[in-house]
Design an enzyme around this catalytic site. Structure first.
Site, mmCIF file in Angstrom:
data_model
loop_
_atom_site.group_PDB
_atom_site.id
_atom_site.type_symbol
_atom_site.label_atom_id
_atom_site.label_comp_id
_atom_site.label_asym_id
_atom_site.label_seq_id
_atom_site.Cartn_x
_atom_site.Cartn_y
_atom_site.Cartn_z
ATOM 1 N N SER A 332 38.361 47.923 38.651
ATOM 2 C CA SER A 332 38.214 48.723 39.868
ATOM 3 C C SER A 332 39.323 49.750 39.995
ATOM 4 O O SER A 332 40.503 49.428 39.871
ATOM 5 C CB SER A 332 38.215 47.813 41.096
ATOM 6 O OG SER A 332 38.192 48.583 42.284
ATOM 7 N N ASP A 333 38.935 50.984 40.251
ATOM 8 C CA ASP A 333 39.894 52.022 40.580
ATOM 9 C C ASP A 333 40.586 51.651 41.896
ATOM 10 O O ASP A 333 39.965 51.053 42.777
ATOM 11 C CB ASP A 333 39.158 53.362 40.723
ATOM 12 C CG ASP A 333 40.114 54.522 40.927
ATOM 13 O OD1 ASP A 333 41.071 54.628 40.151
ATOM 14 O OD2 ASP A 333 39.902 55.310 41.862
ATOM 15 N N LYS A 334 41.876 51.976 42.017
ATOM 16 C CA LYS A 334 42.619 51.582 43.219
ATOM 17 C C LYS A 334 42.433 52.562 44.366
ATOM 18 O O LYS A 334 41.936 52.208 45.431
ATOM 19 C CB LYS A 334 44.125 51.450 42.910
ATOM 20 C CG LYS A 334 44.950 51.065 44.145
ATOM 21 C CD LYS A 334 46.441 51.084 43.858
ATOM 22 C CE LYS A 334 46.989 52.501 43.791
ATOM 23 N NZ LYS A 334 47.020 53.165 45.134
ATOM 24 N N THR A 337 39.214 53.104 46.544
ATOM 25 C CA THR A 337 38.258 52.033 46.282
ATOM 26 C C THR A 337 38.784 50.713 46.824
ATOM 27 O O THR A 337 38.157 50.068 47.654
ATOM 28 C CB THR A 337 37.978 51.915 44.770
ATOM 29 O OG1 THR A 337 37.535 53.178 44.271
ATOM 30 C CG2 THR A 337 36.905 50.872 44.513
#
Length: 841
Positions: A332-334, A337
């Site tokens: 997951s992109d931080k 997101t």
């Protein structure tokens, strides 16, 4: 990394004038060397030279990889399953068996059209990347500044960049003040970076502070942005769903061909009519091979896609539904997101007698909301409700610039008192204070502590118009996690999905965010990783698998991380929202673009979320696992029914020299069975709290057992019909047809559950479809349509016989699952990990 950024140039394009130099080398040269190599200067080039270079370098745009749509469509007619269907079509035409010809041809075309339309919906990621580029640019040619299309820029051009401009090509900054550039869409860094004269500004980034001129050194596919598009083009994956369908199809085709060939050989040896034998073999092949299987599974996923759209998840590639069901690692992109992508003020460090309200007020007065600067907005947003900025009048304001690294304002309070406030880099603000040596140690410690927790620090000071500066303290800024992120990550873990953070931010910021989200702080610094072409050592691979996330990540690293995890047996999901995420989104088994994602990310992804955050992914995973169960049920059913029909027909012909059903009966079986079974796409099923994978051993085992049991049952009825009831040949064939039809559809109620058939209530539409088609089949047998008529008491007997055997088969199914479960050898932790990896592969 640089090799990836300019891979297309390294593949062979060279320059004639100026001297041939790869963009990689230009980036590493000094500005003076670049000017020499590009035969240019701060005065730019002439319009005539620009036109010549445009022909030489090509337009400043990303070269698209355009596929021939006709060839792509024709590709759906190539492969083992299409070949068998096409052979059946040709044989039908040769034998002038036109009903079969039309039916089979329609099934073949339907399968191709569904697959082609599905892929067309996936979108063109490269076209979306192009849309991110600036459309116009201000360029210096022939000594005059003028606007021109960004696609006409060439290496050697000098361009002017102003506040808010999108950088149209990779360029080196010329003389002037430093500027701040937002590269978040390219690198994932949440805050702008400071660029000095001589530094590079990448195509697609945005100028946030200042104004400057720059010398273009790379355009089009040779830019950093172009390399991202190149990675998207190179990312090609074959879904586990496609592999499973191919395996099932090959198994059934080989079995059907072998048994039908055996029937043909024996029939010829016995002297049967070659034409009749060939025609019968043809329709038996049609009934046996999985003609409608790709279509049924595609329709099942299409229905699932509509269900997911109601949960705010738009599917752009149907096979992604099956992939999402099996995802065991979600990268997951931080920024935006897992976090809110908005800076928030934390609890400040106070110096001297300053209060929290005072330091926040002074910081807010040294900010300007209309500039839309994220730092200014965060400080202003941290004001207590009791404080009103309207009570103060800012008479002078000096905005932030990268040289002085602070803002300053002269303010008049409501009591008429005038004072100054300033905020900026703590070391800069501290240096302005007269007694800074006395407080330097405590301030440095506070800044260090904030940095270790992932906060960015701002120093704040105040002074009277004639007095010296007083240091008030340090304001910490951070990007807070989304409120639903921690719960989503915990729920994903309970469902067997490990979430790994992937961010371009610094290690300390990543660790602090991970700690707040409860996902572990074993964050790997991605700067030590190789690029997408690099084979990592076993130790590095293990560290990638066991880490909780990655910091300081570039697009090449994201692509590489996904690739490494896939090679080690994981089904990988990837979420993201920026251009920098596009290659990894395309490469991942299931790329998920979150709400607000760029066009490039949405086009590269297989699933697009329309609501913020990751919480909708949990709903999507649950729904995808239900869809997987439906597809798995159909696969077992289809294999079992193929085995039952083939084994029964083959043994009856070889052993008893008796054709138990006619050719038209086989066609009716194929039509009604696969037609009604489409309703399984709407069936009620239970999902499991662990990733789903196509495991052919249990699928083939259960299908084989049910197929063999079905063969025994139908031979039992054949024995009764011939030797006990003494029915005529045509009546026996009608009885066999009705038994095959009724028992076939009852089988779906057995395959749809792992427990007893009554453990999960079927959908009403499935019940209606099954019993509706069987009512039609019963009418055929009862009234003698396309076959000899059968008295009602024999019809009722067949129904009762089929139901009794279905109940018995359900017990046998449960016993088979029990055996399969207990045949598994106890594994150590290491052994279990290896086994899971092999199963995933």
């Amino acid at each position: 990394m640089e090799q990836l950024r300019h891979a297309s140039r390294e593949k062979g394009r060279t320059m004639t004038t100026p001297s041939a130099t790869a963009p990689t080398a230009l980036k590493d040269m000094s500005l003076a060397q670049i000017e020499k190599k590009l035969v240019s200067s701060a005065k730019g080039i002439s319009g005539h030279e620009a036109a010549h270079r445009l022909l030489q370098y090509g337009p400043n745009e990303i070269a698209e990889k355009n596929d021939n749509q006709l060839l792509k469509f024709l590709g759906y007619f190539w492969g083992p399953i299409p070949w068998m269907i096409e052979a059946a079509v040709i044989l039908s035409g040769v034998l002038q068996h036109w009903p079969d010809f039309i039916i089979i041809l329609v099934l073949l075309l339907a399968n191709a059209v569904v697959g082609f339309v599905e892929e067309r919906q996936a979108g063109n990621a490269v076209a979306a990347l192009k849309a991110q580029l600036a459309s116009t640019a201000t360029v210096l040619r022939d000594g005059t500044w003028a606007g021109c299309p960004a696609r006409d820029l060439v290496p050697g051009d000098v361009i002017r960049l102003r506040l808010g401009d999108i950088v149209p090509a990779d360029a080196r900054l010329l003389a002037g003040d430093p500027v701040e550039i937002d590269q978040s869409a390219l690198t994932g860094e949440s805050l702008p970076v400071t660029a000095k004269p001589g530094d590079a500004a990448y195509s697609g980034s945005i100028l946030r502070h200042g104004e400057t001129d720059a010398l273009v050194y790379a355009t089009g596919s040779d830019t950093y942005f172009g390399a991202t598009a190149h990675l998207v083009q190179e990312a090609h994956t074959v879904s586990h769903f496609q592999r499973a369908v191919l395996k099932i199809g090959n198994f059934l085709i080989i079995l059907a061909v072998v048994l039908v060939a055996l029937i043909v050989v024996v029939a010829i040896v016995r002297g049967d009519s070659p034409l009749t034998t060939l025609q019968f073999a043809l329709v038996l092949l049609v009934a046996a091979i999985p003609v409608a299987m790709p279509t049924v599974l595609s329709v099942t996923m299409a229905v699932g896609a509509r269900l997911l759209s109601k949960k705010k998840a738009i599917v752009t590639r149907l096979s992604a539904i099956e992939e999402l069901a099996g995802v065991d690692i979600l990268c997951s992109d931080k920024t935006g997101t897992l976090t809110q992508n908005s800076l928030t003020l934390g609890g400040p460090f106070l110096s001297g007698t300053a209060t929290t309200e005072e330091i926040v007020l002074c910081g807010a007065l040294a900010s300007r909301a209309e500039d839309k600067d994220p730092i200014d907005l965060a400080v202003i947003g941290g004001l207590p409700q009791s404080v009103q900025l309207s009570d103060y009048i800012v008479t002078e304001f000096t905005p932030f610039d990268p040289v002085h690294k602070r803002t300053e304002a002269t303010v008049t309070g409501k009591d008429g008192t005038t004072f100054k406030v300033t905020k900026g880099a703590p070391q800069v603000i501290l240096a302005m204070v007269a007694d800074h040596t006395a407080i330097k140690t405590s301030v440095d410690k506070a800044v260090h502590d904030f940095a270790a927790r992932g906060f960015r620090s701002l120093g704040v000071a105040r002074a009277s118009t004639t007095g010296s500066w007083e240091f008030l303290g340090v304001l910490p800024l951070f990007d807070p996690p989304r409120k639903d992120a921690a719960h989503t990550i915990a729920t994903a873990g309970q469902m067997g999905v490990a979430v790994k953070m992937v961010t371009g931010d610094q290690l300390a910021i990543a660790k602090e965010t991970a700690k707040k989200l409860g996902m572990g702080t074993n964050i790997l610094d991605a700067s030590g990783l190789g690029d997408a072409k690099h084979n990592e050592t076993a130790d590095v691979t293990a560290s990638i698998e066991t880490s909780d996330g990655f910091a300081q990540v570039f697009p090449e690293h994201k692509f590489h991380i996904v690739d490494i995890l896939q090679k080690n047996g994981h089904i990988v999901g990837m979420t993201g929202d920026g251009v920098n995420d596009a290659p990894a989104l395309k490469e991942a088994d299931c790329g998920i673009a979150v709400a607000g994602a760029t066009d490039a990310a949405r086009a590269a992804a297989a699933i697009v979320l329309t609501t913020p955050g990751l919480s909708v992914i949990i709903d999507a995973i649950r729904e995808s696992r239900r869809i997987f169960q439906r597809m798995n049920s159909y696969a077992i059913y289809r294999i079992a029914e193929t085995l039952r029909v083939l084994l029964f027909m083959t043994l009856a012909i070889l052993v008893f020299n008796f054709y138990p059903v006619t050719a038209i009966m086989i066609v009716l079986l194929a039509l009604m069975n696969d037609g009604a079974i489409l309703a399984i796409a709407y069936d009620h099923v239970l999902y499991r709290n662990k990733p789903e994978k196509w495991k052919m051993r249990p699928v083939l085992s259960i299908a084989s057992v049910l197929g063999i049991m079905g063969t025994i049952a139908v031979f039992g009825l054949l024995f009764l019909a011939q030797n006990v009831f003494h029915l005529s040949g045509p009546e026996v064939q009608t009885m066999m047809y009705l038994k095959l039809s009724v028992a076939g559809h009852l089988t779906i109620f057995l395959t749809r559950t792992r427990g007893p058939f009554w453990s999960q209530r079927p959908a009403r539409i499935l019940v209606i479809a099954v019993f509706g088609t069987q009512a039609i089949a019963t009418c055929f047998a009862l009234f003698g349509l396309f076959m000899a008529a059968l008295p009602w008491w024999w019809v009722a007997f067949v129904w009762g016989y089929a139901i009794v055997w279905a109940l018995l088969n359900d017990r046998v199914k449960l016993a088979t699952y029990w055996v399969l479960d207990h045949l598994k050898t106890p594994l150590t932790t290491v052994g279990r990990t290896r086994a899971l990896t092999q199963n995933a592969r």
